[in-house]
Design an enzyme around this catalytic site. Sequence first.
Site, PDB file in Angstrom:
ATOM      1  N   CYS A 147       0.731  -1.190  -0.021  1.00  0.00           N
ATOM      2  CA  CYS A 147       0.076  -0.054   0.061  1.00  0.00           C
ATOM      3  C   CYS A 147       1.000   1.132   0.065  1.00  0.00           C
ATOM      4  O   CYS A 147       0.496   2.356  -0.261  1.00  0.00           O
ATOM      5  CB  CYS A 147      -0.979  -0.182   1.100  1.00  0.00           C
ATOM      6  SG  CYS A 147      -1.864  -1.746   1.207  1.00  0.00           S
TER       7      CYS A 147
ATOM      8  N   HIS B   4      -3.410   6.949   2.759  1.00  0.00           N
ATOM      9  CA  HIS B   4      -3.782   5.464   2.219  1.00  0.00           C
ATOM     10  C   HIS B   4      -5.076   5.116   3.075  1.00  0.00           C
ATOM     11  O   HIS B   4      -5.441   5.503   4.014  1.00  0.00           O
ATOM     12  CB  HIS B   4      -2.911   4.485   2.513  1.00  0.00           C
ATOM     13  CG  HIS B   4      -3.169   3.003   2.430  1.00  0.00           C
ATOM     14  ND1 HIS B   4      -3.815   2.646   1.247  1.00  0.00           N
ATOM     15  CD2 HIS B   4      -3.113   2.008   3.149  1.00  0.00           C
ATOM     16  CE1 HIS B   4      -4.166   1.519   1.162  1.00  0.00           C
ATOM     17  NE2 HIS B   4      -3.893   0.912   2.476  1.00  0.00           N
TER      18      HIS B   4
ATOM     19  N   ASN C 293     -10.330  -0.250   0.364  1.00  0.00           N
ATOM     20  CA  ASN C 293      -8.752  -0.218   0.142  1.00  0.00           C
ATOM     21  C   ASN C 293      -8.356  -0.700  -1.069  1.00  0.00           C
ATOM     22  O   ASN C 293      -8.596  -1.795  -1.374  1.00  0.00           O
ATOM     23  CB  ASN C 293      -8.241  -1.102   1.427  1.00  0.00           C
ATOM     24  CG  ASN C 293      -6.638  -1.227   1.648  1.00  0.00           C
ATOM     25  OD1 ASN C 293      -6.032  -0.945   0.624  1.00  0.00           O
ATOM     26  ND2 ASN C 293      -6.347  -1.628   2.784  1.00  0.00           N
TER      27      ASN C 293
HETATM   28  O1  UT7 Z   1      -3.775  -1.709   3.799  1.00  0.00           O
HETATM   29  C1  UT7 Z   1      -3.363  -2.518   4.873  1.00  0.00           C
HETATM   30  C2  UT7 Z   1      -4.346  -3.542   5.046  1.00  0.00           C
HETATM   31  N1  UT7 Z   1      -4.953  -3.903   6.035  1.00  0.00           N
HETATM   32  C3  UT7 Z   1      -5.266  -2.879   7.115  1.00  0.00           C
HETATM   33  O2  UT7 Z   1      -5.294  -1.817   6.973  1.00  0.00           O
HETATM   34  C4  UT7 Z   1      -6.342  -3.589   8.255  1.00  0.00           C
HETATM   35  C5  UT7 Z   1      -5.990  -3.026   9.557  1.00  0.00           C
HETATM   36  N2  UT7 Z   1      -6.835  -3.511  10.559  1.00  0.00           N
HETATM   37  C6  UT7 Z   1      -8.006  -2.859  10.456  1.00  0.00           C
HETATM   38  O3  UT7 Z   1      -8.534  -2.227   9.756  1.00  0.00           O
HETATM   39  C7  UT7 Z   1      -9.258  -3.592  11.575  1.00  0.00           C
HETATM   40  O4  UT7 Z   1      -8.454  -4.471  12.646  1.00  0.00           O
HETATM   41  C8  UT7 Z   1     -10.127  -4.425  10.834  1.00  0.00           C
HETATM   42  C9  UT7 Z   1     -11.200  -3.481  10.139  1.00  0.00           C
HETATM   43  C10 UT7 Z   1      -9.528  -5.529  10.000  1.00  0.00           C
HETATM   44  C11 UT7 Z   1     -11.064  -5.205  12.010  1.00  0.00           C
HETATM   45  O5  UT7 Z   1     -11.409  -4.168  12.773  1.00  0.00           O
HETATM   46  P1  UT7 Z   1     -11.179  -4.456  14.438  1.00  0.00           P
HETATM   47  O6  UT7 Z   1     -11.948  -3.458  15.123  1.00  0.00           O
HETATM   48  O7  UT7 Z   1      -9.820  -4.492  14.754  1.00  0.00           O
HETATM   49  O8  UT7 Z   1     -11.741  -5.809  14.686  1.00  0.00           O
HETATM   50  P2  UT7 Z   1     -11.240  -7.060  15.224  1.00  0.00           P
HETATM   51  O9  UT7 Z   1     -10.402  -7.751  14.400  1.00  0.00           O
HETATM   52  O10 UT7 Z   1     -10.732  -6.879  16.799  1.00  0.00           O
HETATM   53  O11 UT7 Z   1     -12.607  -7.780  15.421  1.00  0.00           O
HETATM   54  C12 UT7 Z   1     -13.798  -7.557  16.394  1.00  0.00           C
HETATM   55  C13 UT7 Z   1     -14.726  -8.548  16.089  1.00  0.00           C
HETATM   56  C14 UT7 Z   1     -14.082 -10.081  16.071  1.00  0.00           C
HETATM   57  O12 UT7 Z   1     -14.905 -10.854  17.022  1.00  0.00           O
HETATM   58  P3  UT7 Z   1     -14.974 -11.450  18.207  1.00  0.00           P
HETATM   59  O13 UT7 Z   1     -13.851 -12.284  18.232  1.00  0.00           O
HETATM   60  O14 UT7 Z   1     -14.946 -10.138  19.240  1.00  0.00           O
HETATM   61  O15 UT7 Z   1     -16.177 -12.113  18.444  1.00  0.00           O
HETATM   62  C15 UT7 Z   1     -14.215 -10.619  14.590  1.00  0.00           C
HETATM   63  O16 UT7 Z   1     -14.318 -11.801  14.376  1.00  0.00           O
HETATM   64  O17 UT7 Z   1     -15.282  -8.505  14.995  1.00  0.00           O
HETATM   65  C16 UT7 Z   1     -15.304  -9.744  14.120  1.00  0.00           C
HETATM   66  N3  UT7 Z   1     -15.304  -9.450  12.639  1.00  0.00           N
HETATM   67  C17 UT7 Z   1     -16.652  -9.062  12.032  1.00  0.00           C
HETATM   68  N4  UT7 Z   1     -17.787  -8.854  12.390  1.00  0.00           N
HETATM   69  C18 UT7 Z   1     -18.630  -8.798  11.490  1.00  0.00           C
HETATM   70  C19 UT7 Z   1     -14.212  -9.356  11.984  1.00  0.00           C
HETATM   71  N5  UT7 Z   1     -14.668  -9.069  10.688  1.00  0.00           N
HETATM   72  C20 UT7 Z   1     -15.946  -8.884  10.560  1.00  0.00           C
HETATM   73  C21 UT7 Z   1     -16.907  -8.404   9.634  1.00  0.00           C
HETATM   74  N6  UT7 Z   1     -18.172  -8.547  10.058  1.00  0.00           N
HETATM   75  N7  UT7 Z   1     -16.668  -8.318   8.454  1.00  0.00           N
END
Ligand code: UT7
Length: 333
Positions: free
Chosen positions: A119, A260, A290
């Site tokens: 990215c 980004h 993204n």
């Molecule tokens: O260009 C670089 C590429 N990537 C990035 O920049 C990604 C960087 N990371 C992020 O933006 C965030 O970490 C995410 C958007 C990917 C996730 O957000 P988060 O607030 O960090 O959520 P989390 O991973 O802590 O997950 C919270 C909950 C989990 O459930 P439990 O374990 O608390 O029961 C996940 O399983 O949300 C769940 N979850 C979802 N729920 C509904 C994860 N993805 C989803 C989804 N829909 N799509």
Amino acid sequence: MPKLEQPVPVEVVGAGYYLPERVLTNADLERMVDTSDEWIVERTGIHERRIADDSMSTSDMAVLASQKALAHAGLAAEDVDMIIVATVTPDMLFPSTACLVQRGIEARNAFAFDISAACTGFIYALATAYTYLASGYIGNALVIGAEKLSAITDYKDRNTCVLFGDGAGAVVLKRTGRKGHGICDFILESDGRNAHWLQVPAGGSRMPASTKSIGERLHYISMEGREVFKFAVTAMKRTTVRIAERNSLKAEDITWLIPHQANKRIIDAAAEALGLDQRRIHYNIHKYGNMSAASTAVGLAEVMLHNNLQDGDILLLVAFGAGMTWGSLLIRW
Ligand code: UT7
């Protein structure tokens, strides 16, 4: 890396972008995986993203963006000296996507190569082009960020499939005589220790394609989202503040922050570290998600084409990505 003390005037003289017509909405994703519009909007800021047809590759999108950028710059394809494509979704492992773009636009006098910095790739590519131009080796460069992330996204994995989209942005850089204008500084950084946080595990020399690798879905993006998020907030804040400080710029001096577009919360954290008014941030994450290297490329092209830039305006590009890589780049209009 030290600040560019006496930057050679290298300006961005043309821009173009291309986005596929097909829109993938959060409602569409609700029908594909266990997710909700509310979760996606609240956690990322994304409402929809664009998806290229099966027949369209990364280089096809890059060609369309490049043709617009060249027309905007008033530069004929045969006069292009160098083409750089930043991408993690090349049409194939080789030849480079840049050579395919060269063929597509018929830039027969250019040399062409790709940059792999995920990215952050477009910022790395702009900085690379700057150094070729500043050295006097070439007079102009076509710099592209293009991605077909839908080709490496697992639409069964809700952790990643809600995030990514396809698109391409291109700009033309030229050495000009306007002292004090153009690219005036950049910071490029990387740290390979956490390369495993964000990767496509199979399809390279470490794990060539096999029935097993396909069965285990290892040709798709695999991401440790929380780790990447924490890293991204720190890296984006640090590079944003550092480039502003070492150029004696205050928040109010920055006309447009072009970040980004991985997550609206990450963008807002970087802007807040600088004390930047939200109205100075260029967002396109809600529309396109993204697009990796294409996010800042499309962002810069959108700002150039639609935001009525004035002499002396300051544009600040910031990004982070797989590698891990991160960086920032300052342009004085
Ligand atoms: O260009 C670089 C590429 N990537 C990035 O920049 C990604 C960087 N990371 C992020 O933006 C965030 O970490 C995410 C958007 C990917 C996730 O957000 P988060 O607030 O960090 O959520 P989390 O991973 O802590 O997950 C919270 C909950 C989990 O459930 P439990 O374990 O608390 O029961 C996940 O399983 O949300 C769940 N979850 C979802 N729920 C509904 C994860 N993805 C989803 C989804 N829909 N799509």
